[in-house]
Design a protein around this motif. Sequence first.
Motif, PDB file in Angstrom:
ATOM      1  N   ALA A 188      -9.195  -3.378 -53.288  1.00  0.00           N
ATOM      2  CA  ALA A 188      -7.755  -3.105 -53.315  1.00  0.00           C
ATOM      3  C   ALA A 188      -7.132  -3.273 -51.934  1.00  0.00           C
ATOM      4  O   ALA A 188      -6.026  -3.823 -51.802  1.00  0.00           O
ATOM      5  CB  ALA A 188      -7.505  -1.693 -53.844  1.00  0.00           C
ATOM      6  N   SER A 189      -7.808  -2.823 -50.893  1.00  0.00           N
ATOM      7  CA  SER A 189      -7.271  -2.981 -49.536  1.00  0.00           C
ATOM      8  C   SER A 189      -7.215  -4.446 -49.133  1.00  0.00           C
ATOM      9  O   SER A 189      -6.272  -4.887 -48.468  1.00  0.00           O
ATOM     10  CB  SER A 189      -8.122  -2.187 -48.538  1.00  0.00           C
ATOM     11  N   TYR A 192      -4.173  -5.920 -51.058  1.00  0.00           N
ATOM     12  CA  TYR A 192      -2.888  -5.481 -50.520  1.00  0.00           C
ATOM     13  C   TYR A 192      -2.586  -6.154 -49.184  1.00  0.00           C
ATOM     14  O   TYR A 192      -1.429  -6.526 -48.915  1.00  0.00           O
ATOM     15  CB  TYR A 192      -2.886  -3.961 -50.345  1.00  0.00           C
ATOM     16  N   THR A 193      -3.614  -6.324 -48.347  1.00  0.00           N
ATOM     17  CA  THR A 193      -3.415  -6.984 -47.054  1.00  0.00           C
ATOM     18  C   THR A 193      -2.912  -8.408 -47.236  1.00  0.00           C
ATOM     19  O   THR A 193      -1.964  -8.845 -46.580  1.00  0.00           O
ATOM     20  CB  THR A 193      -4.723  -6.987 -46.245  1.00  0.00           C
ATOM     21  N   ARG A 195      -1.514  -9.619 -49.945  1.00  0.00           N
ATOM     22  CA  ARG A 195      -0.255  -9.626 -50.693  1.00  0.00           C
ATOM     23  C   ARG A 195       0.934  -9.373 -49.778  1.00  0.00           C
ATOM     24  O   ARG A 195       1.975 -10.040 -49.897  1.00  0.00           O
ATOM     25  CB  ARG A 195      -0.304  -8.569 -51.796  1.00  0.00           C
ATOM     26  N   GLN A 196       0.827  -8.401 -48.876  1.00  0.00           N
ATOM     27  CA  GLN A 196       1.940  -8.133 -47.973  1.00  0.00           C
ATOM     28  C   GLN A 196       2.155  -9.306 -47.018  1.00  0.00           C
ATOM     29  O   GLN A 196       3.273  -9.564 -46.582  1.00  0.00           O
ATOM     30  CB  GLN A 196       1.701  -6.844 -47.194  1.00  0.00           C
ATOM     31  N   MET A 248      -5.547  -4.113 -42.513  1.00  0.00           N
ATOM     32  CA  MET A 248      -4.283  -3.826 -43.196  1.00  0.00           C
ATOM     33  C   MET A 248      -3.280  -3.188 -42.236  1.00  0.00           C
ATOM     34  O   MET A 248      -2.110  -3.582 -42.197  1.00  0.00           O
ATOM     35  CB  MET A 248      -4.542  -2.903 -44.384  1.00  0.00           C
TER      36      MET A 248
END
Length: 420
Positions: A188-189, A192-193, A195-196, A248
């Motif tokens: 997940a991390s 998210y990294t 994706r942002q 992240m």
Amino acid sequence: MDTIASIFSFITTPVSWVIVQFHSLYGAIFGPDTGWAWGLSIVSLVILIRICLIPLFVKQIKATRNMQALQPKMKAIQERYKSDKQRQSEEMMKLYKETGTNPLSSCLPILAQSPFFFALYHVLSKIASGDTIGVLNQSLVDSARQAHIFGAPIAAKFMDSPEKVAALDATLTDVRIVTAVMIVMMSASQFYTQRQLMLKNVDLTVKTPYMQQQKMLMYIFPVIFAVMGINFPVGVLVYWLTTNVWTMGQQMFVINQNPTPGSKAQDHYLQRVLKSVTASGEVKSRRKRTVIQAIVAKGTDRNDNERKFITGLAKAGFAAQADGTVTKSDEAAVEAEGAGAQRRQQPKRQTKAKRSSGVAQPGTAKSADEAPAKPSLEKNAPEDAKPNSAGKSPSGSARQQPKSGQRKGQQRPKHPSSKK
């Protein structure tokens, strides 16, 4: 995996030495045989490595932006020399050399971390088997074997057998729950990294294949880590989860302080700068002055975010200077308001259907006196040639009425050969 780890065995001694030094520090606080002492030693190893890799991370950011900017040129070269692969490669290398771009720079942090990652994996594998390695003597190995993180030994894996887990004084259920949670958090991390990075720090004005590749990696990498994670010891999962969280946070800092030109992050950053300048009347930060200086130097080459920022300064009564400072300027505010009023007064463009039908737009229609008279399609006949209400002309001759099915007006003579 053991074969790969053995390749990087040359660095196991430095890695084990660093872990032992941190363990001596945390062991004095939490106890030498606790999971906190050994777990925090691994976390501290990650932080130390990532601090040393900050210069490579800066190069990675620059290389990624340069590659993004070069994508249109690279695509043109591929289209031009699609039948000549050798010439295509030569032109690509020439482009990299002219712009000072290294495609491998974007992978430098991962490549630099890989020896430490596999060395740590090798160290934990030896701890699980009870063997000494590097500077870890037998007493330290036995202490590490007794260390548990939320009930899971740091050397245990998700795929270990119940007998092997029992030898480490743990249960298979505890090991699998802890490893599954850590694998999910690690994936997940990673997602998210990435994706942002795609949503906030990508130049949206340039649509290139590079963006599609990054979008695919956003979904592929978490799956790869999830599959590989079931074969990682708990200590390695701690290492990789820590490095993902570090990445992240580092990425969030870069997005907020040094966004990619043309991205949403740049728009948000410039709006924060505009708010700060209008509130205080000056540019306080050296970093902000450098940003404004670069925007002023671009001139007409500014992107939409930068033009919006300059216009906002002008509306607030400020003018950006070449040295990155701002000065109070009432003329800039007047010019900005005048430009906005001029844009509002411009009439809307009519659609093609309205222009062809002659329908005037509201607010632009002319009066009946000003409207030009439409030309008549009928010929102007003399007054005496006009028929009266009886169907006769003024001369008394009756006007010939057309028969049923016959067209009005003068008829063409029939051809002699046609039947009557």
